[in-house]
Design a protein around this motif. Structure first.
Motif, short mmCIF file in Angstrom:
data_model
loop_
_atom_site.label_atom_id
_atom_site.label_comp_id
_atom_site.label_asym_id
_atom_site.label_seq_id
_atom_site.Cartn_x
_atom_site.Cartn_y
_atom_site.Cartn_z
N UNK A 70 44.29 45.62 49.33
CA UNK A 70 44.25 44.40 50.25
C UNK A 70 45.09 44.70 51.47
N UNK A 71 45.78 45.45 51.76
CA UNK A 71 46.40 45.68 52.87
C UNK A 71 45.55 46.13 54.13
N UNK A 72 44.72 47.16 53.71
CA UNK A 72 43.85 47.40 54.80
C UNK A 72 42.75 46.46 55.17
N UNK A 73 42.32 45.81 54.03
CA UNK A 73 41.43 44.79 54.16
C UNK A 73 41.85 43.64 55.17
N UNK A 74 42.85 43.17 54.92
CA UNK A 74 43.70 42.02 55.76
C UNK A 74 43.90 42.68 57.09
N UNK A 75 44.13 43.71 57.26
CA UNK A 75 44.68 44.41 58.44
C UNK A 75 43.29 44.67 59.52
N UNK A 76 42.34 45.13 58.68
CA UNK A 76 41.09 45.90 59.44
C UNK A 76 39.95 44.80 59.45
N UNK A 102 45.21 40.28 48.03
CA UNK A 102 45.52 40.81 46.83
C UNK A 102 45.08 40.46 45.52
N UNK A 103 45.18 39.43 45.32
CA UNK A 103 44.86 38.61 44.11
C UNK A 103 43.15 38.99 43.95
N UNK A 104 42.44 38.73 45.15
CA UNK A 104 40.92 39.13 44.89
C UNK A 104 40.53 40.55 44.77
N UNK A 105 41.55 41.44 45.38
CA UNK A 105 41.13 42.71 45.09
C UNK A 105 41.53 43.25 43.68
N UNK A 106 42.81 42.74 43.13
CA UNK A 106 42.83 43.08 41.68
C UNK A 106 41.76 42.64 40.80
N UNK A 107 41.40 41.25 41.11
CA UNK A 107 39.99 40.86 40.33
C UNK A 107 39.07 41.90 40.31
N UNK A 108 38.80 42.45 41.83
CA UNK A 108 37.60 43.48 41.72
C UNK A 108 38.00 44.52 40.85
N UNK A 109 38.88 45.01 40.92
CA UNK A 109 39.50 46.18 40.22
C UNK A 109 39.13 45.98 38.78
N UNK A 110 39.51 44.80 38.04
CA UNK A 110 39.02 44.40 36.67
C UNK A 110 37.68 44.41 36.34
N UNK A 111 37.14 43.72 37.39
CA UNK A 111 35.76 43.60 37.07
C UNK A 111 34.78 44.86 37.25
N UNK A 112 35.31 45.88 38.13
CA UNK A 112 34.79 47.10 38.21
C UNK A 112 35.10 47.97 36.67
N UNK A 136 32.38 38.66 48.36
CA UNK A 136 32.21 37.86 49.40
C UNK A 136 33.46 37.07 49.84
N UNK A 137 34.21 36.63 48.80
CA UNK A 137 35.29 35.84 49.37
C UNK A 137 36.36 36.59 49.96
N UNK A 138 36.53 38.02 49.87
CA UNK A 138 37.45 38.97 50.62
C UNK A 138 37.19 39.03 52.01
N UNK A 139 35.60 38.58 52.19
CA UNK A 139 35.39 38.54 53.74
C UNK A 139 35.38 37.01 54.31
N UNK A 140 36.14 36.41 53.81
CA UNK A 140 36.43 34.97 54.42
C UNK A 140 37.70 35.41 55.56
N UNK A 141 37.48 34.31 56.49
CA UNK A 141 38.44 34.25 57.56
C UNK A 141 39.81 33.80 57.16
N UNK A 142 40.90 33.80 57.90
CA UNK A 142 42.21 33.70 57.51
C UNK A 142 42.35 32.30 56.96
N UNK A 143 41.97 31.34 57.73
CA UNK A 143 42.04 29.87 57.31
C UNK A 143 41.38 29.61 55.89
#
Ligand code: SF4
Length: 268
Positions: A70-76, A102-112, A136-143
């Motif tokens: 989630x760190x690199x996703x949020x940053x980059x 981070x919560x979304x990425x954790x869910x992706x880990x479990x789904x994989x 797709x939710x991880x691609x949402x903008x910050x707001x």
């Protein structure tokens, strides 16, 4: 997304876990700091100034934490490479977006992880759809991330994860006990046959699991802090994370899923 995208890539992160999260002085962290306040050990280049000495300096928690990428996703991605030091106007929004990612990425880990050979149709398709929706939710903008009801999404995904976990455990016979949420703090489970046991949310803090067979055991949410996994077999454990492994003790004989790394602090 590849599994590598669901693991921390600190070189492409603006030190978000070192800034966005609050710490309370404890055996895991040598200091107290508020959310949004940079850790004093964070360098200007977003590297940790005491990286090689974290444990000896009282920052064990930093060697355990994993952001699931989630760190690199949020940053980059969410912030397009604009960092909070060069562009302070982004700081509060970035620090609010990171825990959601981070919560979304954790869910992706479990789904994989859920896509084991035991899963057939229609669950396989439902898991793939949930993965795509979460990605797709991880691609949402910050707001939009800030406004997201991530708890509701998590609850929906959890229904699928539970079904997939049951299927992964179903092949183990005789049917093992259900130890979901069990208090196994400090339990003596050396060489125990825990194949296919549902340990979802179990408290295994400081448990002696040396030589235990945890293949197909479901470990989502299990607290493995200080658990002794030396010689244990977790090669087919279901929903095991790097965060859990990092929090436990282990050795060269501990068998882990191919998706996880042997922690650097584990002794031989
Ligand atoms: S000690 Fe290092 S890894 Fe831990 S929060 Fe501070 S800068 Fe980050």
């Amino acid at each position: 997304m590849e599994r590598a995208d669901l693991r921390a890539d600190c070189a492409n992160c603006f030190g978000l876990c070192c800034v966005a999260l609050p710490f309370a002085a404890s055996s895991d962290f040598a200091l107290t700091k508020d959310a949004g306040q940079p850790c004093p050990n964070l360098s200007q280049d977003f590297r940790c100034g005491i990286h090689s000495r974290l444990r000896e300096r009282g920052f064990t928690g930093c060697t355990v934490y994993d952001c699931f990428g989630a760190g690199q996703k949020t940053s980059q991605v969410t912030f397009g490479g604009r960092d909070w030091r060069a562009d302070p106007a982004t700081a509060s929004a970035m620090f609010a977006a990171f825990p959601v990612q981070r919560q979304l990425h954790e869910l992706l880990w479990y789904l994989a992880d859920a896509q084991t050979p035991a899963v057939g149709e229609p669950l396989r398709t439902e898991l793939a759809q949930a993965y795509a929706e979460t990605e797709a939710l991880t691609g949402l903008d910050a707001p939009a991330l800030r406004a997201l009801d991530v708890a509701a999404h998590r609850a929906k995904v959890n229904v699928l994860l539970t079904r997939a976990g049951e299927l992964a455990r179903a092949a183990v016979r005789p049917k093992p006990k259900d130890r979901r949420g069990a208090d196994l703090i400090g339990a003596r489970l050396r060489d125990a046959d825990l194949r296919g046991v549902n340990l979802r949310g179990a408290y295994l803090i400081g448990a002696d699991l040396r030589g235990a067979d945890l293949r197909r055991a479901e470990l989502i949410g299990a607290d493995l802090r200080g658990a002794d996994l030396r010689g244990a077999d977790l090669s087919e454990a279901v929903y095991l994370t790097q965060f859990q492994v990092n929090a436990a003790r282990g050795d060269r004989a501990t068998r882990l899923p191919a998706t996880l790394d042997r922690p650097a602090h584990w002794t031989d």
